[in-house]
Design a protein around this motif. Structure first.
Motif, PDB file in Angstrom:
ATOM      1  N   ASP A   2       7.182   5.791  -2.798  1.00  0.00           N
ATOM      2  CA  ASP A   2       6.205   6.871  -2.706  1.00  0.00           C
ATOM      3  C   ASP A   2       6.778   8.047  -1.927  1.00  0.00           C
ATOM      4  O   ASP A   2       6.550   9.203  -2.281  1.00  0.00           O
ATOM      5  CB  ASP A   2       4.925   6.379  -2.011  1.00  0.00           C
ATOM      6  N   VAL A   3       7.522   7.739  -0.865  1.00  0.00           N
ATOM      7  CA  VAL A   3       7.998   8.764   0.059  1.00  0.00           C
ATOM      8  C   VAL A   3       9.432   8.456   0.464  1.00  0.00           C
ATOM      9  O   VAL A   3       9.802   7.290   0.642  1.00  0.00           O
ATOM     10  CB  VAL A   3       7.099   8.829   1.317  1.00  0.00           C
ATOM     11  N   ILE A   4      10.233   9.498   0.615  1.00  0.00           N
ATOM     12  CA  ILE A   4      11.556   9.400   1.224  1.00  0.00           C
ATOM     13  C   ILE A   4      11.568  10.371   2.391  1.00  0.00           C
ATOM     14  O   ILE A   4      11.294  11.563   2.221  1.00  0.00           O
ATOM     15  CB  ILE A   4      12.677   9.738   0.221  1.00  0.00           C
ATOM     16  N   ILE A   5      11.862   9.838   3.603  1.00  0.00           N
ATOM     17  CA  ILE A   5      11.764  10.653   4.803  1.00  0.00           C
ATOM     18  C   ILE A   5      12.981  10.428   5.683  1.00  0.00           C
ATOM     19  O   ILE A   5      13.595   9.356   5.657  1.00  0.00           O
ATOM     20  CB  ILE A   5      10.460  10.317   5.565  1.00  0.00           C
ATOM     21  N   GLY A   6      13.354  11.421   6.457  1.00  0.00           N
ATOM     22  CA  GLY A   6      14.482  11.296   7.368  1.00  0.00           C
ATOM     23  C   GLY A   6      15.236  12.602   7.491  1.00  0.00           C
ATOM     24  O   GLY A   6      14.794  13.640   6.978  1.00  0.00           O
TER      25      GLY A   6
ATOM     26  N   LYS B 188       0.833  -1.201   0.000  1.00  0.00           N
ATOM     27  CA  LYS B 188       0.000   0.000   0.000  1.00  0.00           C
ATOM     28  C   LYS B 188       0.872   1.258   0.000  1.00  0.00           C
ATOM     29  O   LYS B 188       0.598   2.201  -0.719  1.00  0.00           O
ATOM     30  CB  LYS B 188      -0.912  -0.004   1.219  1.00  0.00           C
ATOM     31  N   LYS B 189       1.881   1.285   0.845  1.00  0.00           N
ATOM     32  CA  LYS B 189       2.799   2.416   0.906  1.00  0.00           C
ATOM     33  C   LYS B 189       4.219   1.897   0.830  1.00  0.00           C
ATOM     34  O   LYS B 189       4.536   0.835   1.375  1.00  0.00           O
ATOM     35  CB  LYS B 189       2.618   3.218   2.205  1.00  0.00           C
ATOM     36  N   ARG B 190       5.082   2.682   0.176  1.00  0.00           N
ATOM     37  CA  ARG B 190       6.485   2.283   0.017  1.00  0.00           C
ATOM     38  C   ARG B 190       7.336   3.476   0.431  1.00  0.00           C
ATOM     39  O   ARG B 190       7.374   4.491  -0.271  1.00  0.00           O
ATOM     40  CB  ARG B 190       6.763   1.874  -1.430  1.00  0.00           C
ATOM     41  N   VAL B 191       8.011   3.318   1.565  1.00  0.00           N
ATOM     42  CA  VAL B 191       8.729   4.431   2.172  1.00  0.00           C
ATOM     43  C   VAL B 191      10.202   4.076   2.299  1.00  0.00           C
ATOM     44  O   VAL B 191      10.539   2.982   2.778  1.00  0.00           O
ATOM     45  CB  VAL B 191       8.154   4.769   3.566  1.00  0.00           C
ATOM     46  N   CYS B 192      11.066   4.981   1.881  1.00  0.00           N
ATOM     47  CA  CYS B 192      12.498   4.839   2.110  1.00  0.00           C
ATOM     48  C   CYS B 192      12.900   5.755   3.255  1.00  0.00           C
ATOM     49  O   CYS B 192      12.548   6.943   3.253  1.00  0.00           O
ATOM     50  CB  CYS B 192      13.302   5.203   0.865  1.00  0.00           C
ATOM     51  N   ALA B 193      13.614   5.206   4.227  1.00  0.00           N
ATOM     52  CA  ALA B 193      14.123   6.009   5.335  1.00  0.00           C
ATOM     53  C   ALA B 193      15.516   6.499   4.968  1.00  0.00           C
ATOM     54  O   ALA B 193      16.487   5.740   5.029  1.00  0.00           O
ATOM     55  CB  ALA B 193      14.160   5.183   6.610  1.00  0.00           C
ATOM     56  N   ASP B 194      15.600   7.755   4.543  1.00  0.00           N
ATOM     57  CA  ASP B 194      16.879   8.396   4.222  1.00  0.00           C
ATOM     58  C   ASP B 194      17.744   7.510   3.315  1.00  0.00           C
ATOM     59  O   ASP B 194      17.420   7.298   2.152  1.00  0.00           O
ATOM     60  CB  ASP B 194      17.605   8.755   5.523  1.00  0.00           C
TER      61      ASP B 194
END
Length: 312
Positions: free
Chosen positions: A127-131, A105-111
């Protein structure tokens, strides 16, 4: 009298022994009430009241971890039907990541997890890159910006990039996924691994699996049922551990292991159940306290075929 079968409710499964235990505790409690300081004794709550007051103790959690086994094929992963959110960390990712991608459902990369994705699976777009963005390279930023990924810089020094990612995943609770899978969650820097394990406890109400190169870890709370396939060869069993990280765990009972526990206490400095073995495809863990459950795919062996070696 002790009931012969477990009580069943819409969101929990409560066995009779634990209900009796909690009823005994509540029966001796004096609950103060009223402005005059009067006390009133409670003869014992119903099982529903017990459940609401001790959700952790009485909760039931079912895991099918078959998709993370080294032997799992793309077809088996696709047939699992489990809705997952993916979080990718900055460590070696399994070659099976593309098989999980379409059904997530969601695909997130942490930094720096974006670096790993770009290096190992360059056709996949998060979908998102966060950090705090102290690890991601400018090349990777430019690549995924052009592919439409959204960036959320977060420089909070008191939270890890994994915690930032998990908080973002939980923002949309209207249609939550059944599981959150953290690829690259085990292995590498020991300090980072402790931070990742701490996140399991911080988000204990979520079903989160940390999946590493040669192992996986989940948090077992209350009554936990786990399905995992046995290896093809009985001479190389999957080793597993139950670790009371940060707390003493009393009244622990298990089934499906070579050495089962029966109302035992696990505690650092005393008994810790490590290097046990799975002897059944379905195992159960009963514990009123959170326990770290770890499966090692390759005990005293090389890297799992489902994961690249550090040199590759």
């Amino acid at each position: 009298p002790r009931p012969a079968a477990p009580f069943s409710y819409s969101y929990i499964s409560v066995d009779a022994r634990r209900v009796e235990w909690m009823r005994a505790i509540f029966s001796v409690l004096a609950v103060r009430g009223g402005s005059r300081g009067r006390s009133r004794c409670w003869a014992g709550p119903s099982p529903v009241v017990v459940a609401s007051c001790s959700r952790r103790l009485l909760s039931r959690r079912v895991w099918d971890l078959s998709a993370y086994a080294p032997s799992a094929s793309a077809e088996e992963i696709g047939r699992s039907g489990v809705q997952r959110d993916l979080v990718l960390l900055n460590y070696l990712l399994p070659v099976s990541v593309p098989h999980f991608w379409p059904q997530s459902k969601k695909r997130v990369c942490a930094d720096g997890g974006a670096n790993r994705l770009f290096e190992q699976h360059p056709t996949l777009v998060p979908d998102v890159i966060i950090g705090d963005m102290d690890s991601i390279t400018s090349t990777v930023v430019q690549h995924f910006t052009g592919q439409g990924s959204r960036f959320y810089p977060d420089t909070d020094p008191d939270t890890t990039d994994l915690v930032k990612s998990l908080k973002h995943v939980r923002l949309d609770r209207r249609d939550p996924a059944e599981e959150i899978v953290v690829f690259g969650g085990l292995g590498g820097c020991l300090s980072h691994q402790f931070g990742n394990l701490n996140a399991l406890y911080e988000f204990e109400e979520e079903k989160i699996a940390l999946v590493g190169r040669d192992n996986l870890a989940i948090l077992a709370i209350g009554h936990t049922e786990i399905t995992f396939p046995l290896p093809a060869s009985a001479t190389t069993p999957y080793h597993c551990s139950l670790i009371p990280l940060g707390n003493q765990a009393e009244h622990v009972t298990t089934t499906g292991f070579r050495w089962n526990l029966s109302d035992d206490t696990l505690q650092f400095g005393k008994l810790v159940s490590t290097s046990n073995e799975l002897v059944a495809t379905q195992v159960t863990i009963d514990s009123p306290h959170p326990l770290l459950f770890v499966i090692d795919f390759q005990h005293n062996a090389g890297a799992s075929p489902a994961f690249p070696s550090p040199e590759s």
